[in-house]
Design a protein around this motif. Structure first.
Motif, PDB file in Angstrom:
ATOM      1  N   ASP A 124     -28.445  27.710 -12.378  1.00 48.61           N
ATOM      2  CA  ASP A 124     -28.085  26.737 -13.411  1.00 48.61           C
ATOM      3  C   ASP A 124     -28.195  25.326 -12.836  1.00 48.61           C
ATOM      4  N   PRO A 125     -29.145  24.515 -13.303  1.00 44.29           N
ATOM      5  CA  PRO A 125     -29.289  23.163 -12.746  1.00 44.29           C
ATOM      6  C   PRO A 125     -28.062  22.291 -12.991  1.00 44.29           C
ATOM      7  N   ASN A 126     -27.294  22.631 -14.027  1.00 44.86           N
ATOM      8  CA  ASN A 126     -26.102  21.843 -14.319  1.00 44.86           C
ATOM      9  C   ASN A 126     -24.914  22.234 -13.452  1.00 44.86           C
ATOM     10  N   MET A 127     -25.061  23.298 -12.657  1.00 43.48           N
ATOM     11  CA  MET A 127     -23.982  23.727 -11.765  1.00 43.48           C
ATOM     12  C   MET A 127     -24.127  23.113 -10.378  1.00 43.48           C
ATOM     13  N   VAL A 128     -25.235  22.434 -10.125  1.00 40.66           N
ATOM     14  CA  VAL A 128     -25.516  21.910  -8.785  1.00 40.66           C
ATOM     15  C   VAL A 128     -24.397  20.991  -8.299  1.00 40.66           C
ATOM     16  N   LEU A 129     -24.028  19.981  -9.092  1.00 44.05           N
ATOM     17  CA  LEU A 129     -22.989  19.039  -8.675  1.00 44.05           C
ATOM     18  C   LEU A 129     -21.603  19.654  -8.760  1.00 44.05           C
ATOM     19  N   VAL A 130     -21.368  20.478  -9.765  1.00 46.49           N
ATOM     20  CA  VAL A 130     -20.052  21.105  -9.929  1.00 46.49           C
ATOM     21  C   VAL A 130     -19.720  21.944  -8.703  1.00 46.49           C
ATOM     22  N   ALA A 131     -20.670  22.770  -8.292  1.00 49.49           N
ATOM     23  CA  ALA A 131     -20.443  23.631  -7.128  1.00 49.49           C
ATOM     24  C   ALA A 131     -20.258  22.799  -5.860  1.00 49.49           C
ATOM     25  N   LEU A 132     -21.045  21.762  -5.719  1.00 52.26           N
ATOM     26  CA  LEU A 132     -20.938  20.906  -4.540  1.00 52.26           C
ATOM     27  C   LEU A 132     -19.551  20.268  -4.464  1.00 52.26           C
ATOM     28  N   LYS A 133     -19.071  19.770  -5.579  1.00 58.34           N
ATOM     29  CA  LYS A 133     -17.755  19.126  -5.599  1.00 58.34           C
ATOM     30  C   LYS A 133     -16.631  20.118  -5.306  1.00 58.34           C
ATOM     31  N   PHE A 175     -23.921  18.031   6.695  1.00 64.13           N
ATOM     32  CA  PHE A 175     -24.541  17.610   5.446  1.00 64.13           C
ATOM     33  C   PHE A 175     -24.577  18.851   4.571  1.00 64.13           C
ATOM     34  N   LEU A 176     -23.884  18.784   3.437  1.00 65.22           N
ATOM     35  CA  LEU A 176     -23.770  19.926   2.546  1.00 65.22           C
ATOM     36  C   LEU A 176     -24.769  19.778   1.403  1.00 65.22           C
ATOM     37  N   GLU A 177     -25.670  20.761   1.291  1.00 63.11           N
ATOM     38  CA  GLU A 177     -26.772  20.715   0.323  1.00 63.11           C
ATOM     39  C   GLU A 177     -26.484  21.618  -0.870  1.00 63.11           C
ATOM     40  N   SER A 178     -26.848  21.115  -2.057  1.00 59.89           N
ATOM     41  CA  SER A 178     -26.819  21.920  -3.284  1.00 59.89           C
ATOM     42  C   SER A 178     -28.060  21.537  -4.077  1.00 59.89           C
ATOM     43  N   ALA A 179     -28.792  22.553  -4.602  1.00 64.25           N
ATOM     44  CA  ALA A 179     -30.088  22.234  -5.213  1.00 64.25           C
ATOM     45  C   ALA A 179     -30.460  23.239  -6.293  1.00 64.25           C
ATOM     46  N   THR A 223     -18.871  28.208   1.694  1.00 60.70           N
ATOM     47  CA  THR A 223     -20.186  28.225   1.026  1.00 60.70           C
ATOM     48  C   THR A 223     -20.459  29.597   0.406  1.00 60.70           C
ATOM     49  N   ASN A 224     -20.055  30.664   1.097  1.00 64.73           N
ATOM     50  CA  ASN A 224     -20.212  32.011   0.526  1.00 64.73           C
ATOM     51  C   ASN A 224     -19.326  32.198  -0.705  1.00 64.73           C
ATOM     52  N   TYR A 225     -18.133  31.640  -0.628  1.00 65.74           N
ATOM     53  CA  TYR A 225     -17.209  31.760  -1.753  1.00 65.74           C
ATOM     54  C   TYR A 225     -17.775  31.075  -2.999  1.00 65.74           C
ATOM     55  N   ILE A 226     -18.299  29.865  -2.846  1.00 67.00           N
ATOM     56  CA  ILE A 226     -18.867  29.144  -3.991  1.00 67.00           C
ATOM     57  C   ILE A 226     -20.071  29.895  -4.552  1.00 67.00           C
ATOM     58  N   LEU A 227     -20.877  30.478  -3.672  1.00 67.63           N
ATOM     59  CA  LEU A 227     -22.042  31.259  -4.115  1.00 67.63           C
ATOM     60  C   LEU A 227     -21.613  32.383  -5.057  1.00 67.63           C
ATOM     61  N   HIS A 228     -20.605  33.146  -4.653  1.00 65.20           N
ATOM     62  CA  HIS A 228     -20.177  34.290  -5.457  1.00 65.20           C
ATOM     63  C   HIS A 228     -19.201  33.890  -6.565  1.00 65.20           C
ATOM     64  N   ASP A 229     -18.629  32.718  -6.455  1.00 64.98           N
ATOM     65  CA  ASP A 229     -17.710  32.251  -7.487  1.00 64.98           C
ATOM     66  C   ASP A 229     -18.462  31.632  -8.657  1.00 64.98           C
ATOM     67  N   LEU A 230     -19.397  30.718  -8.347  1.00 66.70           N
ATOM     68  CA  LEU A 230     -20.093  29.956  -9.389  1.00 66.70           C
ATOM     69  C   LEU A 230     -21.584  30.273  -9.472  1.00 66.70           C
ATOM     70  N   GLY A 231     -22.107  31.069  -8.561  1.00 67.04           N
ATOM     71  CA  GLY A 231     -23.518  31.446  -8.608  1.00 67.04           C
ATOM     72  C   GLY A 231     -24.462  30.400  -8.054  1.00 67.04           C
ATOM     73  N   GLN A 232     -23.940  29.365  -7.400  1.00 66.41           N
ATOM     74  CA  GLN A 232     -24.771  28.285  -6.870  1.00 66.41           C
ATOM     75  C   GLN A 232     -24.822  28.365  -5.344  1.00 66.41           C
ATOM     76  N   PRO A 233     -25.987  28.668  -4.751  1.00 66.80           N
ATOM     77  CA  PRO A 233     -26.091  28.685  -3.287  1.00 66.80           C
ATOM     78  C   PRO A 233     -25.936  27.270  -2.712  1.00 66.80           C
ATOM     79  N   LEU A 234     -25.249  27.182  -1.597  1.00 69.48           N
ATOM     80  CA  LEU A 234     -25.094  25.926  -0.854  1.00 69.48           C
ATOM     81  C   LEU A 234     -25.578  26.154   0.571  1.00 69.48           C
ATOM     82  N   HIS A 235     -25.918  25.070   1.260  1.00 67.32           N
ATOM     83  CA  HIS A 235     -26.308  25.198   2.665  1.00 67.32           C
ATOM     84  C   HIS A 235     -25.704  24.044   3.440  1.00 67.32           C
TER      85      HIS A 235
END
Length: 811
Positions: free
Chosen positions: A382-391, A349-353, A269-281
């Motif tokens: 970026d609202p369009n990064m929500v699903l991309v980062a989650l996947k 449960f992995l959240e992206s928002a 989750t930290n990697y995706i945050l710094h890779d794509l800029g989308q926080p996950l929980h």
């Protein structure tokens, strides 16, 4: 913001070396503040190899030690005594052979030797990550990837993944689009394209996710009750989670940017945050009560304990992620203590928002929380990064945590955020840049920035700006984007620069301020510039009125929570700072505003504050040391008033808890300044151990009086002045100010000035008496004074003193 060069290259293909890339990033507005090599020396970990634990047996003389036989790719396995609790057969582990050197915390090394541990020989050491200098993890030995070949020097594996360069970028708050490696790569790609340098931005593919197997239905029921705050909310259920150490490449990427590896789930989750800029929980699914997730607000006053164990009282405006029992997470800010991933977690449960930025900012500021997630959410992701980062995160969890997907992705996005449409006029670009850019160059820059041209004419472009550029809202923002990518340095400076000078010979506030500032500097004063925001605790420290104090609604911290109602706190802090550094000769002045609240109305006043403390001047062989006093400060203030024409002022007593003795200066009954000796108890509380004298001047009133003053010019008198002295015996309760004022009321044309030159209070005088010696300057502008005229004036003065003050002349 920290960027890994190797990580950056996973998003962009270019052969431009790192130093040149840094210059380009700086020129585009992503200022590079530093570059630091992260690679290790070539001999790092020499003698440390990949080993395989063949067998384990209990140490005969120690309960916590085990004897391991380890294959390191040689003819015979090594016997190594190890006390790590997590060692097991068939593990691949790092082995420091006899003769190798390992790093120590102080920067040195220690040599591995053959040794006996409780009577059993040990021919090497099985190492933890901390012992190899990888991180601070001392929990046990480092279990390597099973795919590593036995006997491989660990330095080769480590050097290959760890040789990197850290790029430190000073990111401005508006550039939320660049708060990730992909964001920086995207901006860099645009700049390289315009410079015609080799570059290719690698697309983010989610085909790997689409190919993954999934089963059943998502067992979590999700309800979004606040769609205006949770504008997009997505999540997915994963089971069969194996919480363990992360792969080496992931640890190294996080380590380069200063993050410590925790476990594979958190690291991803930290990697995706710094890779794509989308926080996950990631929520531990077993802890989600009633298998429900509700995105809502909770009532004001409800308690919520965050991950670090602090219980917080909600204000009723926070967006919360709740389960059937209550809050699990403060959305976009901080997780709760009971819902996080642990080593026992088996499903998540992995959240992206995409959360409304203002809501996140208010929650974070109210609770004094600042996390990587809130830092991005409150500036706009970026609202369009929500699903991309989650996947992408799911792909990694499947690969490195053995996760299994259950059901499809839940995606609540009732009102998609539209692209911003802006009309761009060519002539406006030319006007602001001072130069005509080729129209094709403009369109090329826009295209490189992912800005779509919807329509165009000879004069105008209509463009569509993607949502991730939240800072581009106006035509002028677009022009700034064009300029920074095109290159500020390409804009030519004209040979001739035309400007007009406005002639203003009269008085104005700025000229008066500069006149006074220059006068103070000429007298040895230095200008101070303090923050207009002070500590909330200063209300009590300085005895301020809490009812009239102006408090910030969303302060950054308790140290910056109150608008200053006085210049005193800042100047006393300056005094303490200087005195603690052995600079005790202080003369400071500061122009600034103070703030008040009265009857629910806020007001601000412009002030000038002066401070003197310590010696009046540096001691030397000509001038002995002399300490500044209250009269030193008063003399400066009176001199300044005379300089701008304020002469008809009066002195009255001034009471303030911060001063031991003080006076106020008034004009026509209105207070224009106060001067005082700072209370010693207050000074010592602020670590100031010498007398401090401070004046606060209502500068707005001074300017009004100065503007109303008419300056008169006259030639010096051709006729000589005459001085006469008087020594008066008066009561101790009479002040020099009283005597001076009574003389001025006589309105004697020949009396030009009065000067007190001696005060005596001794045992030779009658009880309750003191002696004042004064000089009187007499002059006639039209002729030379004779003795009769001089004597007449002096007799009037003596009579005044005798009648009004019962003064006696001393011989």
């Amino acid at each position: 913001m920290k960027i890994s060069y190797n990580w950056l290259l996973s998003h962009i293909k270019t052969d431009v070396e790192v130093q040149k890339l840094s210059e380009i990033l700086t020129n585009t507005g992503l200022e590079v503040e530093g570059i630091e090599d992260q690679g290790n020396p070539k001999n790092y970990l020499e003698g440390v190899v990949v080993g395989k634990v063949i067998s384990l047996e209990k140490h005969p003389n120690a309960d916590k030690l085990k004897i391991a036989m380890v294959d390191i790719g040689e003819a015979e396995p090594l016997q190594i005594v190890c006390g790590a609790p997590n060692i097991a057969e068939e593990q691949k582990v790092p082995v420091a052979t006899v003769g190798s050197h390992l790093p120590t915390p102080d920067g040195g090394t220690f040599k591995i030797t053959q040794a006996k541990l409780r009577g059993v020989a040990s021919f090497g050491m099985i190492c933890s990550e901390a012992e190899l200098g990888m991180n601070n993890n001392h929990d046990g030995i480092w279990v390597l990837e099973p795919a590593y070949k036995v006997g491989t020097p660990l330095g080769e594996l480590f050097q290959k993944s760890n040789a990197d360069v850290l790029i430190e970028i000073g990111l401005t708050p508006n550039r939320s689009d660049a708060m990730s490696h992909f964001g920086v790569a995207r901006d860099l790609n645009a700049a390289l394209n315009v410079l015609n340098l080799k570059t290719e931005l690698l697309p983010i593919s989610t085909e790997g996710f689409d190919a993954l197997e999934r089963k059943g239905e998502n067992p979590i029921q999700i309800e979004v009750k606040e769609p205006t705050l949770a504008m997009r909310y997505a999540g997915i259920y994963l089971e069969n989670i194996q919480v363990k150490a992360s792969p080496l490449w992931l640890k190294e990427r996080l380590k380069t940017i200063g993050l410590q590896s925790l476990n594979n789930v958190v690291d991803i989750t930290n990697y995706i945050l710094h890779d794509l800029g989308q926080p996950l929980h990631a929520f531990d699914a077993a802890k989600i009560a009633q298998h429900k997730i509700i995105v809502q607000k909770l009532p004001k006053g409800e308690k919520f304990t965050t991950l670090e164990g602090v219980e917080r009282t909600l204000n009723g405006e926070e967006l919360m992620i709740c389960d059937g029992n209550g809050g699990m997470c403060m959305a976009g800010v901080y997780g709760g203590i009971h819902s996080g991933v642990t080593e026992n977690t088996q499903s998540i449960f992995l959240e992206s928002a995409y959360f409304q930025p203002v809501s996140i900012r208010k929650s974070a500021k109210f609770h004094h929380l600042n996390t990587d997630a809130s830092f991005r959410f409150e500036r706009g992701t970026d609202p369009n990064m929500v699903l991309v980062a989650l996947k992408k995160a799911v792909e990694l969890l499947v690969k490195y945590a053995d996760a299994k997907i259950v059901g499809e992705i839940y995606d609540h996005y009732p009102q998609p955020i539209e692209h911003q449409k802006i009309a761009l006029r060519y002539h406006k670009i030319d006007q602001l840049l001072g130069e005509r850019l080729h129209r094709e160059n403009i369109k090329e820059v826009l295209k490189s920035l992912d800005i779509t041209i919807l329509s165009e004419s000879n004069e105008t472009l209509e463009v569509s700006v993607p949502p991730y550029r939240a800072d581009v809202q106006r035509e002028v923002d677009l022009i700034e984007e064009i300029l920074r990518i095109y290159g500020y340095n390409k804009i030519k400076t004209p040979e001739k620069v035309s400007f007009s000078v406005v002639k203003n010979e009269g008085k104005n506030a700025l000229r008066i301020e500069n006149t006074i500032a220059n006068a103070l500097v000429a007298q040895g004063f230095f200008e101070a510039m303090n923050n207009s925001v002070i500590k909330l605790s200063d209300i009590e420290t300085f005895g301020l009125d809490a009812q009239t104090a102006v408090k910030l609604l969303n302060p950054l911290s308790s140290d910056l929570a109150l608008m200053r109602p006085s210049m005193l706190p800042g100047l006393l802090s300056n005094a303490a700072f200087n005195i603690n550094r052995k600079n005790n000769q202080l003369k400071l002045f500061e122009f600034g505003k103070v703030y008040f609240k009265e009857n629910q109305q806020h007001s601000e006043t412009y002030r000038l504050a002066l401070m003197v403390s310590g010696p009046k001047a540096s001691e030397n062989w000509v001038t002995p040391s002399q300490k500044a006093s209250f009269f030193t400060l008063k003399g400066v203030v009176v001199q300044l008033m005379k300089k701008i024409g304020i002469t008809n002022f009066q002195e009255i007593p001034y009471q303030n808890v911060n001063y031991e003795d003080a006076i106020a200066l008034t004009v026509n009954g209105k207070q224009i300044a106060n001067l005082g000796v700072v209370n010693q108890k207050l000074a010592k509380q602020l670590d100031v151990d010498q007398a401090v004298f401070i004046a606060e001047i209502d500068w707005s009133e001074w300017v009004k009086l100065a503007m109303a003053h008419q300056i008169d010019y006259k030639n010096p008198s051709k006729f000589p002045a005459v001085k006469r002295d008087l020594a008066l015996l008066i009561d101790q309760g009479i002040s020099y100010q009283d005597l001076h004022a009574s003389c001025m009321k006589l309105d004697l044309d020949l009396l030009k000035s009065i000067q007190l030159f001696d005060v005596y209070e001794g045992d030779k005088l009658p009880e309750g008496k003191k002696s004042y010696a004064m000089t009187f300057l007499l002059q006639d502008e039209q002729k030379t004074l004779n003795d009769h005229e001089i004597e007449a004036v002096m007799q009037q003065l003596i009579h005044n003193f005798e009648v009004n003050f019962q003064a006696e002349l001393r011989s």
